[in-house]
Structure formats: structure tokens, C-alpha cells
Design an enzyme around this catalytic site. Structure first.
Site, PDB file in Angstrom:
ATOM      1  CD  GLN A   1       5.442  33.335  25.846  1.00 51.13           C
ATOM      2  OE1 GLN A   1       4.437  32.807  26.288  1.00 51.13           O
ATOM      3  NE2 GLN A   1       6.594  33.300  26.500  1.00 51.13           N
ATOM      4  CB  SER A   2       2.498  28.808  20.266  1.00 51.19           C
ATOM      5  OG  SER A   2       1.414  27.942  19.998  1.00 51.19           O
ATOM      6  CG  ASN A   3      -2.129  31.304  23.863  1.00 51.18           C
ATOM      7  OD1 ASN A   3      -1.730  31.471  25.011  1.00 51.18           O
ATOM      8  ND2 ASN A   3      -2.402  32.325  23.057  1.00 51.18           N
TER       9      ASN A   3
END
Ligand SMILES: *Cc1c(COP(=O)(O)O)cnc(C)c1O
Length: 331
Positions: free
Chosen positions: A75-77
Site C-alpha cells: 500500500q505504498s503511497n
């Protein structure tokens, strides 16, 4: 005033506003809390990573890169911002992602796919033990296809990406003048260190008195104090700034990590819900929620006694909130 910023490309919607959280400040009866709305840097590019990418991508393009390789959690921004920037600029995105929790096509991971990024999935063990080789392998494969690639480290935190938050301090300086304040602290969430190091270096270069404090969301204070110094040293060397790095003050608080990176706790979810209802501000459980919870908790327990103004940087992260939907219990 210092004004030797390196070249960048325009990707972020800046300057972002600085707003006063009147209801929260009144409720906790402590310092005035101000919010720098870096969640407004873009709708899909929202958050802090796009500020760093402005400088990093400028460098990559100058080198003739047609592909960007980077990495992060599922879920890396940062990976989502990179995927969208690549789509915007006609570059190829390669994302090395850690398989964590669920592999549902949700939140940031959904947007990575929507933007057509090339996804390389690895188990946490493979990822942490072999990241460098994974990057080299992808780079070599691209090379055989005649493509020059540029590798961006975790969170775009290095001596180039750091400029994004040096520039943010320049904006803050104007914000402070506009509102007639001289805050004692600038607070942010710290995940890969570049935001904190940029704010610390920026204040030093631009003569802002406020002390930057990073609230760690994964590794401990000792790790981030070293990491911030490393980014600043690299920047100092790359751009010949002549800064005596030891005079830059770096401060990290690591009391609110909880069970670990991207792992929440009940008080955190309750806090996120309360802030949303009180101020209409949306925080995420991975970064901004943990750091802001830490700040408010520390204000309540007297850590900031006698302080007049504190600025919290809202570093975005909204797409990382949705995969936590089942941890919020609404009645
Ligand atoms: C990456 C990130 C941070 C942490 O910033 P670093 O520069 O990596 O320390 C904070 N908030 C959000 C929403 C992020 O995506």
C-alpha cells in the site's frame, strides 16, 4: 535568503495552505495547532512523495531515463505517486512491492494497477534480504530492451528527494509571515526519513527557528536520526552546500509505532474517527494518524508545555486508509 534550489519539474500543486485547527486547539487547551495541507499536493498525487519526485524525476529525465524503478509496501503511497507520475510523463514504472496482509486490489495498489505500472511482488523475506539484487535484475532486463532506467530508493528519501521538503520550508516561511506566527515545532510522520531530513535541513538553510520533530512509524529514533543525517550529508556533498552537518538538529520520537509498520491499534482508530468528526480532516493509520495521535497525546501529557504554535505536516496517505475499513467499528 538561501535560494540555490536545483532544477525540478512541476508535478505538485503547491504552495499548499497552512490552516489553523481552531476546534482541536481549543479542545486540548495546549499550543495552537496548524496543519500544512500537503494532502492537497494533488488528488491522485496527494501527499509528500510528489514534492520529492519533482527533484528526482528532473534528474532522471536529464539522464535520459525512460523507466523508473522503485519499491515499498503493498500500500505504498510513494509507489502510487511514482506510478501516476510515470503515466503522466510517458515513462515506464516498475514497482517492487512487499506482499503484506492482503493482496486485495485496493487503495494505492488499485491505483498502481490502474495507472499501468509493472508490478514485481516479493515476500517480505525476499524483499528485505535481496532488494538490491532485485533492482539490478530489473535494471538489466530493461537495459537488454534498450531502456535506460533510474532507481529511486524507498520513499524517495535521499540527497536529491530531500529538496522537496527544503522547498516546503520556504513555503512555510511565507505561511508564518502571513499568519504572524513563529512556531516552536514542525512535526511530521517519519517512514523513510526524507520529509524529516528535508524539513530539518530546510530550517537550517533558511533560518527558520522551529525544531523539526519526526514521529517514527516503523524503525526507532536512533535509526532515523542516523538516516536523516545521511540524507543531509549526501545532499551537502552532491550540491556542494558547505553545511556543517553536525549543526543541523535532528529529533525523532518513537513512542507511537505500536505493533509495527502499517499495523494499527484501537486508540489510533478512535482518534482518526474523532479528528475527522471534529475538524473534517482525514488521517491514515499508517503515517499521519500515528504521528498526529502521538503529537496530541504528547501535548496532553505535558511534553509541549509553554509552547505557543506547532505545525503538523499533513503528508497525505488517504488511499492507505481504505484497506483498514474493517478496523473501524461504526455504530
Ligand atoms: C511516506 C509517507 C510519510 C513518511 O515520509 P518519509 O519521508 O518517508 O519519512 C508520511 N506520510 C505519508 C502519508 C506517507 O506516504
Amino acid at each position: 535568503m538561501f535560494d540555490q534550489f536545483p532544477e525540478k519539474i512541476n508535478l505538485a500543486n503547491t504552495p499548499t495552505p497552512l490552516v489553523f485547527l481552531e476546534k482541536l486547539s481549543k479542545k486540548i487547551g495546549g499550543p495552537n495547532i496548524w496543519l500544512k495541507r500537503d494532502d492537497f499536493t494533488g488528488s491522485f498525487l496527494t501527499g509528500n512523495k510528489v514534492r520529492k519526485l519533482e527533484y528526482i524525476v528532473a534528474r532522471a529525465l536529464k539522464e535520459g531515463a525512460s523507466a523508473l524503478i522503485t519499491c515499498g509496501g503493498i500500500q505504498s503511497n510513494h509507489c502510487r505517486a511514482t506510478a501516476l507520475v510515470c503515466a503522466q510523463l510517458g515513462l515506464e514504472a516498475h514497482l517492487v512491492l512487499r506482499k503484506e496482509n492482503s493482496l486485495e486490489i485496493d487503495g494505492n495498489y488499485f491505483l498502481d494497477n490502474l495507472a499501468g505500472a509493472n508490478i514485481h511482488l516479493y515476500s517480505p523475506q525476499e524483499y528485505f534480504s535481496n532488494l538490491e539484487n532485485i533492482f539490478v535484475e530489473i535494471k538489466n532486463t530493461l537495459k537488454t530492451q534498450g531502456k535506460h532506467s533510474y532507481s529511486i530508493p524507498t520513499g524517495a528519501s535521499d540527497g536529491v528527494g530531500i529538496w522537496g521538503y527544503v522547498e516546503c520550508v520556504k513555503e512555510l516561511k511565507a505561511d508564518f509571515e502571513l499568519h504572524g506566527i513563529n512556531p516552536e515545532y514542525i512535526v511530521c510522520a517519519t517512514g523513510s526519513g526524507g520529509t524529516q531530513s528535508g524539513l530539518s535541513l530546510g530550517s537550517h538553510l533558511l533560518g527558520v527557528e522551529a525544531q523539526t520533530i519526526g514521529y517514527a512509524v516503523c524503525d526507532d529514533a536512533n535509526y532515523f536520526n542516523k538516516k536523516a543525517r545521511k540524507d543531509i550529508e549526501q545532499c551537502n556533498a552532491l550540491y556542494d552546500l558547505g553545511v556543517s552537518v553536525n549543526t543541523v538538529t535532528i529529533k525523532t520520537i518513537d513512542d507511537y509505532i505500536g505493533p509495527g509498520y502499517a499495523k494499527g491499534y484501537p486508540e489510533l482508530y478512535t482518534f482518526i474517527k474523532e479528528i475527522c468528526r471534529l475538524e473534517g480532516i482525514v488521517l491514515d493509520p499508517v503515517y499521519t494518524g500515528k504521528a498526529f495521535y502521538g503529537l496530541v497525546n504528547d501535548i496532553n501529557s505535558g511534553r509541549y508545555q509553554g509552547v505557543k504554535d506547532i505545525v503538523f505536516i499533513h503528508t497525505g496517505g488517504v488511499y492507505g486508509l481504505f484497506p483498514f475499513r474493517n478496523d473501524f467499528h461504526f455504530v
